[in-house]
Design a protein around this motif. Structure first.
Motif, short mmCIF file in Angstrom:
data_model
loop_
_atom_site.label_atom_id
_atom_site.label_comp_id
_atom_site.label_asym_id
_atom_site.label_seq_id
_atom_site.Cartn_x
_atom_site.Cartn_y
_atom_site.Cartn_z
N ARG A 143 0.83 -1.21 0.00
CA ARG A 143 0.00 0.00 0.00
C ARG A 143 0.86 1.25 0.00
O ARG A 143 0.54 2.25 -0.66
N ALA A 144 1.98 1.23 0.73
CA ALA A 144 2.88 2.38 0.76
C ALA A 144 3.46 2.64 -0.62
O ALA A 144 3.62 3.80 -1.05
N ALA A 145 3.78 1.57 -1.36
CA ALA A 145 4.33 1.74 -2.72
C ALA A 145 3.27 2.30 -3.66
O ALA A 145 3.57 3.12 -4.53
N VAL A 146 2.01 1.87 -3.49
CA VAL A 146 0.92 2.44 -4.30
C VAL A 146 0.71 3.90 -3.95
O VAL A 146 0.49 4.75 -4.83
N ALA A 147 0.81 4.24 -2.66
CA ALA A 147 0.66 5.64 -2.24
C ALA A 147 1.70 6.52 -2.91
O ALA A 147 1.42 7.67 -3.29
N GLU A 148 2.91 6.00 -3.08
CA GLU A 148 3.95 6.77 -3.76
C GLU A 148 3.56 7.07 -5.20
O GLU A 148 3.88 8.13 -5.74
N LEU A 149 2.86 6.14 -5.84
CA LEU A 149 2.40 6.36 -7.21
C LEU A 149 1.35 7.47 -7.28
O LEU A 149 1.20 8.14 -8.30
N LEU A 150 0.62 7.64 -6.20
CA LEU A 150 -0.45 8.65 -6.14
C LEU A 150 0.06 10.03 -5.72
O LEU A 150 -0.60 11.04 -5.95
N GLU A 151 1.24 10.06 -5.12
CA GLU A 151 1.76 11.30 -4.54
C GLU A 151 1.78 12.49 -5.51
O GLU A 151 1.43 13.61 -5.11
N PRO A 152 2.19 12.31 -6.79
CA PRO A 152 2.21 13.46 -7.69
C PRO A 152 0.85 14.11 -7.88
O PRO A 152 0.76 15.28 -8.28
N ASP A 153 -0.24 13.39 -7.60
CA ASP A 153 -1.59 13.92 -7.79
C ASP A 153 -2.28 14.23 -6.47
O ASP A 153 -3.49 14.36 -6.41
N ARG A 154 -1.49 14.37 -5.42
CA ARG A 154 -2.05 14.58 -4.07
C ARG A 154 -3.06 15.72 -4.06
O ARG A 154 -4.14 15.61 -3.45
N ALA A 155 -2.77 16.82 -4.73
CA ALA A 155 -3.65 18.00 -4.67
C ALA A 155 -5.02 17.73 -5.29
O ALA A 155 -6.00 18.41 -4.95
N ASP A 156 -5.11 16.75 -6.18
CA ASP A 156 -6.38 16.46 -6.86
C ASP A 156 -7.17 15.33 -6.20
O ASP A 156 -8.27 15.01 -6.64
#
Length: 200
Positions: A143-156
């Motif tokens: 899950r932490a690795a998937v969260a890293e994939l989402l990080e660039p879109d955190r604001a959205d």
């Protein structure tokens, strides 16, 4: 002419490996055989597939049970899935990143299922409880690795990358099966996850 006479001998000679490298090579060779034959697979069959003598196995594993334990631990380990997730290009659109993540995680689950299913229903003795990272720890790392994939879109995102990752992980592995409908493809699953069930 001299080279052609030496080549067959050279090809038969196993490359120099450390014990750790040898163990890793044997494990990678054994895993698909265990998935196919279960605990009934023989060390002789594994040795043939690896291109080594059977005695080589017992220079790095105490016995077959230890080899089986190591193979199950490797199949259940999150390391391979985490490496694949870490290798996804973060400059891609979010949907493409999540499709790659879904494919990597589904392959990971299929590998786990093949090993455990084969050992559960095949002949021979089950290798017993598996040592190593627990299920909760493995899931948390993925899950932490998937969260890293989402990080660039955190604001959205509606919620934190960590919570969205947990939701994605849950959807990926709990989607219901229906008898008369095919499973969602990875792309379809991601589209539903990101945009909901309404088309258009």
């Amino acid at each position: 002419m001299t080279e052609s006479k030496e080549n067959p001998t050279t090809r038969r000679r196993a490359p120099g490996m450390s014990p750790e490298q040898r163990r890793a090579m044997i494990i990678q060779t054994a895993i698909p055989l265990i998935a196919e034959y279960g605990s009934a697979v023989t060390t002789a069959k594994i040795a043939r597939a690896a291109g080594i003598g059977e005695g080589t196995i017992f220079r790095v594993f105490a016995d077959k049970d230890e080899l089986m334990q190591a193979c199950v631990a490797e199949a259940l380990s999150p390391e391979h899935a985490v490496r694949e997730l870490d290798g996804i290009d973060l400059t891609q659109p979010l949907s493409d990143r999540l499709v790659e993540a879904a494919e990597a995680l589904q392959a990971h689950m299929a590998r786990m299922g093949a090993i455990l299913g084969s050992l559960g229903h095949g002949g021979g003795k089950h290798p017993g409880p598996v040592r190593g990272a627990g299920r909760n720890e493995s899931s948390a790392r993925i899950r932490a690795a998937v969260a890293e994939l989402l990080e660039p879109d955190r604001a959205d995102l509606r919620r934190t990358p960590e919570q969205i990752a947990a939701l994605f992980f849950g959807l990926l592995f709990t989607q219901p099966r229906t008898e008369d409908e095919p499973d969602l493809t990875s792309r379809e699953l991601v589209e539903v996850f990101l945009h909901g069930a309404v088309a258009g």
